[in-house]
Design a protein around this motif. Structure first.
Motif, PDB file in Angstrom:
ATOM      1  N   THR A   1    -116.294 -24.494  38.785  1.00 39.38           N
ATOM      2  CA  THR A   1    -115.569 -23.966  37.703  1.00 39.38           C
ATOM      3  C   THR A   1    -114.617 -22.854  38.253  1.00 39.38           C
ATOM      4  O   THR A   1    -113.421 -22.792  37.783  1.00 39.38           O
ATOM      5  CB  THR A   1    -116.349 -23.219  36.671  1.00 39.38           C
ATOM      6  OG1 THR A   1    -117.559 -24.140  36.333  1.00 39.38           O
ATOM      7  CG2 THR A   1    -115.562 -22.898  35.492  1.00 39.38           C
TER       8      THR A   1
ATOM      9  N   THR B   1    -118.089 -27.246  33.513  1.00 34.57           N
ATOM     10  CA  THR B   1    -119.112 -26.227  33.445  1.00 34.57           C
ATOM     11  C   THR B   1    -120.287 -27.039  33.020  1.00 34.57           C
ATOM     12  O   THR B   1    -121.559 -26.773  33.695  1.00 34.57           O
ATOM     13  CB  THR B   1    -118.924 -25.049  32.689  1.00 34.57           C
ATOM     14  OG1 THR B   1    -117.896 -24.563  33.105  1.00 34.57           O
ATOM     15  CG2 THR B   1    -120.194 -23.909  32.743  1.00 34.57           C
TER      16      THR B   1
ATOM     17  N   THR C   1    -112.658 -27.160  31.013  1.00 34.00           N
ATOM     18  CA  THR C   1    -113.377 -26.144  31.723  1.00 34.00           C
ATOM     19  C   THR C   1    -114.861 -26.291  30.837  1.00 34.00           C
ATOM     20  O   THR C   1    -115.824 -26.296  31.503  1.00 34.00           O
ATOM     21  CB  THR C   1    -113.038 -24.788  31.175  1.00 34.00           C
ATOM     22  OG1 THR C   1    -111.624 -24.636  31.775  1.00 34.00           O
ATOM     23  CG2 THR C   1    -114.017 -23.530  31.863  1.00 34.00           C
TER      24      THR C   1
END
Length: 349
Positions: free
Chosen positions: A275, A236, A232
């Motif tokens: 995301t 991002t 993640t």
């Protein structure tokens, strides 16, 4: 007034041009129908694969159920007839598919209980573990990813990125065992701080019970968070770096907005589109990855149940769990596919 002096009628505006797929709503419905149809085909493929795959496991489940006790050939034949193992393979397959489509996943060999009942019993602990870990590693990944992108190239960015890549490459079971040794059992001057297995001590009630479960959650949740937050963070960070060169951010700065407001109000919301998709995919991956973590920490959820069933092998229970895990991934991926066009209209048109 003569006819020649009469004012001309206003021209009727032309209807707005439509794309080759008609209205946006119709295009989305076609897109969604294709995704749902693909998910249904995938679920059927999983149903077929699960039936034949686990029959390649060596061992006789009927003999395993007897616990090594001496039994006659007639008793073994009776067991096989009870569970339908004496039928031809094609007949077992059609019977299994027919019942599965109605929600009947069979009866567990070792528990002598419906598979759906065992799944229902083991599901809450798994949801507690995966849900807690999912919220924590998603929030941590987004927060650190935005901070790293906005300060890319600085020591903090290199530290966060390097640590995320390192932890993401670690096997979850290995990290879990390491945490048990260091923080559970204790090593050297470090005492054992957390339970090494299970979900509760069985001696608490009320608030004490909640705190006891939370104490048991620490190590397995930490394991999942450490392994999963890195992806993640990296996605991002990459998405935000792509947004940072856009003209609208330069315009926002020219209007006098503080750098922090430019990041939070303009850059981050647009960078979160990839995301959002990753969040659904990660949740499906976490449901599968929890099998190893629950086994290592003796967590009484679906993962531990799967390992226990696989060791028999308890074919109906293994097949039911395999179908559940695969269905969770397929459904969550499909939800991500259906949500993304709502966030970015360019998708699915």
């Amino acid at each position: 007034m003569t006819a020649d002096a009469r004012p001309e009628a206003a021209p009727v505006p032309a209807a707005p041009a439509r794309g080759p797929h008609g209205s946006p709503r119709l295009a989305y419905l076609r897109y969604g129908a294709g995704k749902v149809g693909g998910a249904a085909v995938s679920l059927f493929a999983v149903l077929v694969t699960g039936f034949f795959l686990f029959r390649l496991i060596p061992g006789d489940p009927v003999k395993t159920m007897t616990g090594g006790r001496p039994v006659s050939a007639g008793q073994l034949a009776a067991y096989r007839a009870e569970f339908g193992l004496d039928l031809p393979l094609w007949e077992q397959f059609t019977d299994y598919c027919g019942k599965a489509l109605t929600g009947d996943l069979g009866t567990s060999y070792q528990f002598r209980a419906p598979v759906t009942e065992k799944l229902t019993e083991a599901l809450p602990p798994t949801l507690l573990l995966t849900g807690t870990a999912f919220v924590l590693y998603t929030a941590l990944g987004i927060f650190l990813g935005t901070r790293s992108a906005w300060r890319h190239g600085r020591p903090a960015d290199r530290l966060h990125t390097g640590l995320a890549l390192t932890l993401y490459s670690l096997p979850s079971f290995w990290l879990g065992l390491l945490l048990i040794i260091v923080l559970g059992v204790g090593t050297g001057p470090v005492p054992g701080l957390f339970p090494t297995g299970g979900m509760e001590s069985g001696e608490q009630e009320g608030l004490g019970y909640v705190l006891d479960v939370a104490h048991h959650l620490v190590l397995p949740v930490f394991t999942l968070v450490a392994v999963e937050y890195g992806q993640t963070l990296l996605v991002t960070r990459s998405a935000l770096l792509d947004e940072m060169g856009e003209d609208y951010l330069t315009t926002a700065r020219a209007k006098g907005l503080r750098d922090d407001l430019v990041r939070r109000r303009h850059a981050v919301p647009n960078a979160l589109l990839p995301t959002v998709t990753l969040i659904f995919v990660n949740l499906g991956r976490t449901v599968i990855g929890v099998v190893l973590v629950e086994t290592v920490f003796s967590w009484p959820g679906l993962g531990g149940l799967f390992y226990q069933a696989l060791s028999v092998p308890d074919l109906p229970l293994v097949q039911g769990l395999f179908l559940f895990f695969a269905a969770a991934v397929i459904i969550l991926n499909t939800l991500a596919d259906l949500l993304y066009p709502l966030l970015d209209p360019r998708v699915g048109r």
